[in-house]
Design a protein around this motif. Structure first.
Motif, PDB file in Angstrom:
ATOM      1  N   SER A  10       0.832  -1.205   0.000  1.00 32.73           N
ATOM      2  CA  SER A  10       0.000   0.000   0.000  1.00 32.73           C
ATOM      3  C   SER A  10       0.865   1.253   0.000  1.00 32.73           C
ATOM      4  N   CYS A  11       0.192   2.398   0.071  1.00 38.89           N
ATOM      5  CA  CYS A  11       0.925   3.662   0.083  1.00 38.89           C
ATOM      6  C   CYS A  11       0.862   4.349   1.436  1.00 38.89           C
ATOM      7  N   ASP A  12       0.205   3.771   2.427  1.00 38.12           N
ATOM      8  CA  ASP A  12       0.015   4.346   3.763  1.00 38.12           C
ATOM      9  C   ASP A  12      -1.073   5.413   3.816  1.00 38.12           C
ATOM     10  N   GLY A  13      -1.644   5.724   2.667  1.00 39.51           N
ATOM     11  CA  GLY A  13      -2.620   6.817   2.613  1.00 39.51           C
ATOM     12  C   GLY A  13      -3.878   6.548   3.427  1.00 39.51           C
ATOM     13  N   CYS A  14      -4.283   5.283   3.522  1.00 41.72           N
ATOM     14  CA  CYS A  14      -5.506   4.990   4.271  1.00 41.72           C
ATOM     15  C   CYS A  14      -5.269   5.015   5.783  1.00 41.72           C
ATOM     16  N   GLU A  54      -4.948  -2.231   5.955  1.00 41.60           N
ATOM     17  CA  GLU A  54      -4.676  -1.477   4.732  1.00 41.60           C
ATOM     18  C   GLU A  54      -3.760  -2.321   3.851  1.00 41.60           C
ATOM     19  N   GLY A 132     -12.493   3.236  -1.042  1.00 44.16           N
ATOM     20  CA  GLY A 132     -11.832   4.498  -1.373  1.00 44.16           C
ATOM     21  C   GLY A 132     -10.332   4.385  -1.505  1.00 44.16           C
ATOM     22  N   CYS A 133      -9.786   5.263  -2.300  1.00 43.76           N
ATOM     23  CA  CYS A 133      -8.336   5.340  -2.467  1.00 43.76           C
ATOM     24  C   CYS A 133      -7.970   6.812  -2.403  1.00 43.76           C
ATOM     25  N   PRO A 134      -7.889   7.344  -1.206  1.00 41.76           N
ATOM     26  CA  PRO A 134      -7.974   6.704   0.116  1.00 41.76           C
ATOM     27  C   PRO A 134      -9.391   6.690   0.672  1.00 41.76           C
TER      28      PRO A 134
ATOM     29  N   ARG B  38       5.740  -2.328  -5.683  1.00 40.53           N
ATOM     30  CA  ARG B  38       4.436  -2.262  -6.345  1.00 40.53           C
ATOM     31  C   ARG B  38       4.578  -1.957  -7.839  1.00 40.53           C
ATOM     32  N   ARG B  58      -0.191   7.521  -5.925  1.00 35.14           N
ATOM     33  CA  ARG B  58      -0.419   6.360  -5.048  1.00 35.14           C
ATOM     34  C   ARG B  58       0.871   5.683  -4.616  1.00 35.14           C
TER      35      ARG B  58
HETATM   36  S1  SF4 Z   1      -6.209   2.356  -1.151  1.00 37.16           S
HETATM   37 FE1  SF4 Z   1      -5.124   4.056  -2.132  1.00 37.16          FE
HETATM   38  S2  SF4 Z   1      -4.778   5.474  -0.455  1.00 37.16           S
HETATM   39 FE2  SF4 Z   1      -5.285   3.513   0.484  1.00 37.16          FE
HETATM   40  S3  SF4 Z   1      -3.329   2.526   0.829  1.00 37.16           S
HETATM   41 FE3  SF4 Z   1      -4.043   1.840  -1.167  1.00 37.16          FE
HETATM   42  S4  SF4 Z   1      -3.095   3.260  -2.622  1.00 37.16           S
HETATM   43 FE4  SF4 Z   1      -2.965   4.193  -0.624  1.00 37.16          FE
END
Ligand code: SF4
Ligand code: SF4
Ligand code: SF4
Lengths: 246, 430
Positions: A10-14, A54, A132-134, B38, B58
């Motif tokens: 993931s990207c940590d955004g959530c 996440e 959602g993203c995020p 990723r 992202r």
């Molecule tokens: S859903 Fe989107 S915002 Fe959440 S961790 Fe994944 S890439 Fe990041």
């Protein structure tokens, strides 16, 4: 309530949603954050009332770890497009993995990476999903407070279009831009249409939505439906599989 | 024998320190990144150029705007688009919002607890709720700023090649002016408070500072790449002077100047290279608290971040005051084949993008170099200094110090990962 916040691919955004709601957490005597690597150095990996997860599952190690977390947790909540659908990294599921791999790395060090990035529900049972993203932090609060009050959380399942209509936003699809609003769950308040841009589907598909009809409409207008979905962060969502991808 | 220490905490992403033991002592140390890659560069190939800003955002939930800004700039430069001043100003303001947000997160939530030997901001709140309140105020303010311009805080949706999908209404933006004096005061209070904390004696040696230079601006949105040994190059020349290399004992790729010199990017580099570009008022405040260049002690980077927040706030204030909405949010342009490079100062340092584009606007090649991979070397060498020669039974306690030295650099492992080799050892011990 013992809460664990876990990260996979993931990207940590959530997870950041938990920093947004930190003022509420700090003031609550009912919530105990017992595991959250990004927020604290004091983590107890034991049993959890609620595990917020996440990220997608994209390595063998992650497959094992998500199962272990499931075993330790009364409730598992998938947060965000990565956990719910496989995330943007699942765009590789539709291409040639070796090729995609070689575009990124010269050498072959990653023996444990799975060719496919998958949602956690492919491996364990999931009690609630937050799209959602995020994610929208308010939906996290809704889950936490509902569980504290012993009621079922209310998570929206209606399409972005409904919110669009409610806000009287002129329809972009009608005006000639591609928009995934008709098949996308609203949780953003029709954010993109309100900013003059078609929805690119970051909250993911609605169960049982009429994908075929939107595909036809896209075709008629000369838009590439499949391509938009594949860049939409939820391409590998179970609702799409078997319907859009046969 | 190798010992894998617990995963790093209060950093973005997944990593840990691994030490190797010989004769009861640590004889080698390395930083092990186990965040799964990723494959962003691979995913981008074949996609239309216009989705790159949202896809690359992202890579990192903490600095998505940085990714959007570097990538739109790359395509604009490939297509020969000139961005009008109004749009550039709005982008700067957007980006200031992200710096304030990201720095606030690092300063208060991730870094500050170290100065009290506490595990998290929740415990800091018990001894000093005032400073935590400041953190929440700054977070709330920057969230609002980003939301008004981008629609939402993480992965905002308005950035487009050529401008914005939509520009904010004047009154929406001007409304936050009423809060700005409060957060300005808060920031000065925080500087006053943090400057009186105890900073361990430590100094980094033999590294260059690399950051952007952009005329009279403190660098953020664009610029030439400057290295403190006197080199100034165009963004397109980056790979001619800097490259990635691999070392046998480590799983991570490093970035180095081709003449063999090591360098760091980020707040320390920007501050040391361009202190004179901070606003005069901000420089005065910095001097008052003896925050002046050159700073070699990475623990003091927390002060530099605060100073940068102060600069962002003053600049945001005047940009908002002078903001006039333009109706046409994007410039007209034609897609054409070519190569485009974009570079900007993410909160953690230089973020470099390069794309090769076909005549129909398809991405043929993508290359992204994020700040954290450029700071690999210094993070690992600081950890080495902390842990080499330490006796086996003292490792557990000493590693806490080592972890702190990593946090000084605010590593963003999610960003770095697509670039780093992942170690295979992590499987059985997590
Ligand atoms: S859903 Fe989107 S915002 Fe959440 S961790 Fe994944 S890439 Fe990041
Ligand atoms: S703009 Fe999109 S979301 Fe809104 S009504 Fe039209 S199709 Fe639906
Ligand atoms: S409109 Fe669509 S793409 Fe935009 S934020 Fe909402 S769900 Fe995501």
């Amino acid at each position: 309530m013992k809460i664990g916040v876990f990260k996979f691919s993931s990207c940590d955004g959530c997870q950041l949603a938990f920093f947004d709601i930190a003022p509420e957490i700090i003031n609550s005597e009912y919530i105990e954050i017992s595991y959250f690597l990004e927020a604290t150095s004091f983590n107890i990996y034991d049993r959890f009332d609620v595990a917020f997860v996440e990220g997608s599952i994209s390595t063998r190690e992650e497959e094992e770890r998500i199962k272990d977390i499931r075993d330790r947790s009364k409730i598992v909540v998938a947060i965000g497009a990565c956990a719910v659908s496989g995330g943007i990294q699942s765009a590789r599921n539709f291409g040639n993995f070796e090729e995609i791999y070689s575009f990124t790395y010269r050498e072959n060090y990653f023996k444990d990476i799975n060719p496919l990035s998958k949602p956690i529900s492919d491996f364990v049972s999931v009690d609630y999903t937050v799209r959602g993203c995020p994610v929208n932090a308010e939906e996290i609060i809704e889950i936490i407070t509902s569980l504290l009050l012993n009621k079922t959380p209310h998570i929206n399942e209606s399409p972005v279009c409904i919110e669009c209509k409610r806000k009287s936003i002129p329809c972009l699809l009608v005006m000639g831009s591609p928009c995934l609003g008709p098949i996308t769950v609203d949780g953003c308040g029709a954010l993109c249409p309100s900013l003059n841009r078609g929805c690119y589907g970051c909250f993911g598909p609605i169960k049982g939505a009429n994908f075929e009809s939107l595909r036809d409409l896209f075709k008629e207008r000369g838009f590439n439906f499949e391509e938009l979905i594949k860049t939409g962060f939820n391409a590998y969502n179970p609702y799409f599989r078997g319907v859009i991808w046969r | 024998m190798e010992i894998k220490l617990n995963p790093l905490t209060r950093v973005e992403g997944e990593g840990r320190v691994i030490v190797s033991i010989k004769d009861g002592k640590v004889n080698d140390v390395f930083l092990n990144i186990f965040e799964p890659p990723r494959f962003f560069e691979g995913i981008l190939v074949g996609k239309n150029y216009d989705v790159a800003p949202d896809i690359t955002a992202r890579i990192c939930g903490i600095c998505p705007i940085a990714y959007q800004m570097s990538s739109v700039q790359a395509f604009e430069s490939a297509f020969g688009i000139d961005i009008p001043k109004e749009i550039e100003d709005l982008r700067r303001l957007f980006y200031y919002g992200e710096w304030i947000q990201s720095h606030t997160l690092h300063i208060f939530f991730l870094h500050l607890p170290d100065f009290f030997n506490l595990p998290s901001i929740f415990e800091v709140n018990k001894i000093n709720p005032e400073i935590v309140k400041i953190a929440f105020n700054l977070k709330r303010f920057s969230s609002k700023l980003i939301e008004i311009i981008g629609g939402r805080v993480s992965h905002p949706v308005t950035a487009a090649v050529g401008g914005f999908y939509k520009t904010p209404e004047e009154n929406n933006l001007k409304e936050i002016l009423k809060d700005i004096n409060l957060v300005l005061e808060d920031t000065v209070k925080a500087i006053d408070y943090v400057s009186r904390l105890n900073f361990p004696d430590y100094s980094i040696e033999n590294v260059l500072f690399v950051s952007l230079k952009d005329g009279d601006n403190y660098p953020i949105l664009k610029g030439d790449i400057y290295s403190s040994d006197g080199l100034t190059i165009k963004k397109e020349e980056f790979l001619e002077y800097f490259n990635e290399y691999e070392v046998p004992h480590s799983t991570a790729k490093f970035s180095v100047k081709k003449d063999g010199k090591h360098y760091i990017v980020g707040p320390i580099a920007r501050f040391n290279n361009t202190f004179d570009k901070l606003l005069p008022l901000v420089r005065e405040t910095a001097k008052k608290y003896s925050i002046t260049p050159p700073i070699y002690n990475p623990y003091r980077s927390i002060l530099i971040r605060l100073i940068e927040i102060l600069d962002c706030l003053y600049r945001s204030k005047s940009l908002i005051e002078n903001y006039r909405r333009i109706d046409k949010a994007t410039v007209d342009f034609e897609v054409k084949a070519g190569v485009g490079v974009g570079v900007s100062e993410a909160p953690r340092g230089i973020l470099w993008h390069r794309y090769v584009i076909s005549e129909t606007g398809r991405i043929l090649e993508a290359n992204i170099i994020p700040p954290t991979s450029q700071n690999q070397y210094i993070m690992e060498s600081d950890v080495k200094r902390k842990l080499l020669e330490v006796k086996e039974d003292e490792i557990r306690e000493r590693v806490l110090e080592a972890e702190k030295s990593i946090r000084n650099y605010d590593p963003c492992i999610s960003c770095a990962t697509h670039f780093l080799k992942v170690d295979k050892l992590y499987l059985n011990n997590r």
